[in-house]
Design a protein around this motif. Structure first.
Motif, mmCIF file in Angstrom:
data_model
loop_
_atom_site.group_PDB
_atom_site.id
_atom_site.type_symbol
_atom_site.label_atom_id
_atom_site.label_comp_id
_atom_site.label_asym_id
_atom_site.label_seq_id
_atom_site.Cartn_x
_atom_site.Cartn_y
_atom_site.Cartn_z
ATOM 1 N N THR A 4 -3.863 -28.297 53.046
ATOM 2 C CA THR A 4 -4.660 -29.579 52.464
ATOM 3 C C THR A 4 -3.615 -30.601 52.266
ATOM 4 O O THR A 4 -2.646 -30.485 52.281
ATOM 5 C CB THR A 4 -5.007 -28.766 51.141
ATOM 6 O OG1 THR A 4 -3.974 -28.190 50.404
ATOM 7 C CG2 THR A 4 -6.392 -27.710 51.358
ATOM 8 N N HIS A 6 -2.687 -33.957 49.679
ATOM 9 C CA HIS A 6 -2.543 -34.209 48.089
ATOM 10 C C HIS A 6 -2.055 -35.392 48.320
ATOM 11 O O HIS A 6 -1.380 -36.055 49.275
ATOM 12 C CB HIS A 6 -2.336 -33.181 47.773
ATOM 13 C CG HIS A 6 -2.828 -31.699 47.684
ATOM 14 N ND1 HIS A 6 -4.026 -31.279 46.938
ATOM 15 C CD2 HIS A 6 -2.578 -30.687 48.547
ATOM 16 C CE1 HIS A 6 -4.160 -30.328 47.488
ATOM 17 N NE2 HIS A 6 -3.677 -29.914 48.340
ATOM 18 N N GLN A 26 -3.320 -25.681 43.376
ATOM 19 C CA GLN A 26 -4.343 -26.374 42.613
ATOM 20 C C GLN A 26 -3.801 -26.555 41.209
ATOM 21 O O GLN A 26 -4.165 -27.773 40.836
ATOM 22 C CB GLN A 26 -5.395 -25.299 42.293
ATOM 23 C CG GLN A 26 -6.340 -24.992 43.502
ATOM 24 C CD GLN A 26 -7.698 -24.307 43.236
ATOM 25 O OE1 GLN A 26 -7.923 -24.022 42.204
ATOM 26 N NE2 GLN A 26 -8.333 -23.751 44.347
ATOM 27 N N GLY A 30 -4.346 -30.498 41.350
ATOM 28 C CA GLY A 30 -5.662 -30.317 40.889
ATOM 29 C C GLY A 30 -6.577 -29.930 41.943
ATOM 30 O O GLY A 30 -6.114 -29.624 42.995
ATOM 31 N N ALA A 31 -7.947 -29.624 41.634
ATOM 32 C CA ALA A 31 -8.706 -28.781 42.118
ATOM 33 C C ALA A 31 -9.243 -29.503 43.503
ATOM 34 O O ALA A 31 -9.680 -28.916 44.321
ATOM 35 C CB ALA A 31 -9.832 -28.290 41.125
ATOM 36 N N GLN A 32 -9.246 -31.123 43.434
ATOM 37 C CA GLN A 32 -9.883 -31.627 44.692
ATOM 38 C C GLN A 32 -8.658 -32.373 45.274
ATOM 39 O O GLN A 32 -8.102 -33.004 44.908
ATOM 40 C CB GLN A 32 -10.803 -32.678 44.180
ATOM 41 C CG GLN A 32 -11.866 -32.141 43.179
ATOM 42 C CD GLN A 32 -12.789 -31.450 44.019
ATOM 43 O OE1 GLN A 32 -13.067 -31.606 45.217
ATOM 44 N NE2 GLN A 32 -13.338 -30.344 43.298
ATOM 45 N N PRO A 33 -8.485 -31.524 46.618
ATOM 46 C CA PRO A 33 -7.636 -32.276 47.828
ATOM 47 C C PRO A 33 -8.126 -33.689 48.260
ATOM 48 O O PRO A 33 -9.308 -33.773 47.875
ATOM 49 C CB PRO A 33 -7.570 -31.261 48.542
ATOM 50 C CG PRO A 33 -8.859 -30.439 48.824
ATOM 51 C CD PRO A 33 -9.439 -30.430 47.421
ATOM 52 N N ILE A 34 -7.058 -34.126 48.719
ATOM 53 C CA ILE A 34 -7.652 -35.510 49.505
ATOM 54 C C ILE A 34 -8.279 -35.277 50.532
ATOM 55 O O ILE A 34 -7.890 -34.409 51.501
ATOM 56 C CB ILE A 34 -6.313 -36.526 49.733
ATOM 57 C CG1 ILE A 34 -5.688 -36.875 48.524
ATOM 58 C CG2 ILE A 34 -6.728 -37.442 50.676
ATOM 59 C CD1 ILE A 34 -4.507 -37.661 48.533
ATOM 60 N N VAL A 35 -9.569 -35.986 50.615
ATOM 61 C CA VAL A 35 -10.220 -35.617 51.978
ATOM 62 C C VAL A 35 -9.889 -36.372 53.241
ATOM 63 O O VAL A 35 -9.937 -35.897 54.073
ATOM 64 C CB VAL A 35 -11.954 -35.852 51.449
ATOM 65 C CG1 VAL A 35 -12.794 -36.012 52.913
ATOM 66 C CG2 VAL A 35 -12.427 -35.250 50.558
ATOM 67 N N ARG A 189 -0.272 -35.008 35.438
ATOM 68 C CA ARG A 189 -0.906 -33.530 35.231
ATOM 69 C C ARG A 189 -0.295 -32.753 34.197
ATOM 70 O O ARG A 189 -1.031 -31.998 33.638
ATOM 71 C CB ARG A 189 -1.049 -32.996 36.715
ATOM 72 C CG ARG A 189 -1.832 -33.742 37.590
ATOM 73 C CD ARG A 189 -2.337 -32.671 38.637
ATOM 74 N NE ARG A 189 -2.995 -31.572 38.154
ATOM 75 C CZ ARG A 189 -4.472 -31.900 38.139
ATOM 76 N NH1 ARG A 189 -5.013 -33.086 38.402
ATOM 77 N NH2 ARG A 189 -5.158 -30.810 37.361
ATOM 78 N N GLU A 227 -8.936 -35.097 32.208
ATOM 79 C CA GLU A 227 -8.870 -35.384 33.448
ATOM 80 C C GLU A 227 -9.111 -36.813 33.807
ATOM 81 O O GLU A 227 -8.428 -37.637 34.595
ATOM 82 C CB GLU A 227 -9.590 -34.586 34.425
ATOM 83 C CG GLU A 227 -9.747 -34.688 35.783
ATOM 84 C CD GLU A 227 -8.418 -34.111 36.406
ATOM 85 O OE1 GLU A 227 -7.921 -34.777 37.418
ATOM 86 O OE2 GLU A 227 -7.951 -33.091 35.758
#
Length: 313
Positions: A4, A6, A26, A30-35, A189, A227
């Motif tokens: 992933t 980030h 995570q 954070g829960a959302q990785p960089i797309v 974070r 957040e």
């Protein structure tokens, strides 16, 4: 193994980890990785971070702040006695061997390994430098916040977050000299706070925290309710030097700030040209900021009110 992308301290991170280490990934990022793997900004360095889980069950021990000869070695080993991270400068890689017994120990994989590895990468680079500082944003204006250890910088930045400000970082801010936006990058974070302060805040009742061995602080992971007010980069309009020597707000000269921060931006840089490059960049950044010595009052709410007034000016 899952790969992933980030962002961490302004670096693009390509992270590879097995399934059992994904909760660590995570919690770090954070829960959302960089797309988009080309983020966070054009031209940024990519750091390859990999995790391997081992069966080692030795009890972790606090490592030295920096390992011996770290400013000269091509590979720097961070060793907690149970888990290790190897920082390979030439490959822009951080290889973490994480003991299975440390999977739920954020002091080991957070404070002692990954956070320190990215600090080492920054300080050893001739295109980056760091400051012992945090940062807050309020009223669409942002301030770097620095102070000697023990003055109360972490409490000051956390209290700002409690009162509605945006937190960018609380202890280390990184500068990528080639970043065209002139930003400083933090890691918001988590914060390192007095456990009594954490216990006094009802909104932190369910927050994950862990005591730092041999320190009177805990590593607090900010819960999801914060957040929206955690930001990783900012272009500051002010720099505040916190002090308890008085309770006034006084202007500070740029040369005085440079000398105050010299041990920060020159750390890890044995080459004189690299030190000069970092100083020149910092002088340029400071030239567009209000530089203030911020005398702390005993009351935290009073300090926040004065901070808000300062950033509105």
């Amino acid at each position: 193994m899952q790969r992933t992308f980030h962002e961490f301290y302004g670096y693009r991170v390509a992270c590879t980890a097995p399934a059992e280490a994904q909760p660590v990934v995570q919690r770090l990022f954070g829960a959302q990785p960089i797309v988009d793997p080309h983020l966070p900004w054009p031209g940024t360095d990519t750091v390859h971070l990999s995790f391997e889980v081992t069966g080692d069950s030795h009890a972790p021990v606090p490592p030295p702040y920096f390992p011996p000869h770290w400013e000269k070695l091509d590979e720097i080993v961070l060793d907690t006695g149970s888990s290790t991270a190897v920082v390979c400068l030439a490959d822009r890689a951080v290889r973490v061997q994480l003991a299975r017994s440390d999977l739920d120990n954020p002091i080991v994989w957070g404070r002692w390994l990954v956070e320190k590895a990215f600090l080492v990468l920054t300080l050893r680079s001739d295109r980056h430098y760091g400051l012992h500082a945090g940062a807050l944003s309020l009223n669409s204006r942002a301030a770097l916040v620095t102070a000697d250890s023990g003055v109360g910088k972490s409490t000051f930045t956390a209290w700002g977050l409690f009162q509605g400000a945006t937190l960018i970082g609380e202890d280390a801010m990184m500068r990528h000299i080639d970043d065209p936006e002139g930003r400083f990058w933090g890691y918001p974070r988590c914060s390192y706070l007095d456990p009594a302060l954490v216990k006094s805040r009802p909104e932190l009742t369910d927050a994950v925290s862990a005591m730092v061995p041999a320190r009177e602080k805990c590593r607090l992971e900010w819960p999801p309710s914060f957040e929206s007010r955690l930001l990783t980069a900012v272009r500051p309009q002010a720099l505040l030097v916190l002090t308890r020597a008085h309770q006034e707000i006084r202007s500070v000269g740029i040369d005085a700030v440079i000398e105050l921060c010299r041990s920060d931006f020159t750390a890890g840089k044995l080459d004189a040209d690299a030190r000069d490059r970092a100083e020149d960049d910092l002088r340029t950044r400071l030239g567009s900021m209000d530089l203030l010595e911020f005398g702390l009052a005993p009351d935290l709410d009073t300090n926040y009110t004065r901070l808000a007034a300062t950033l509105r000016a």
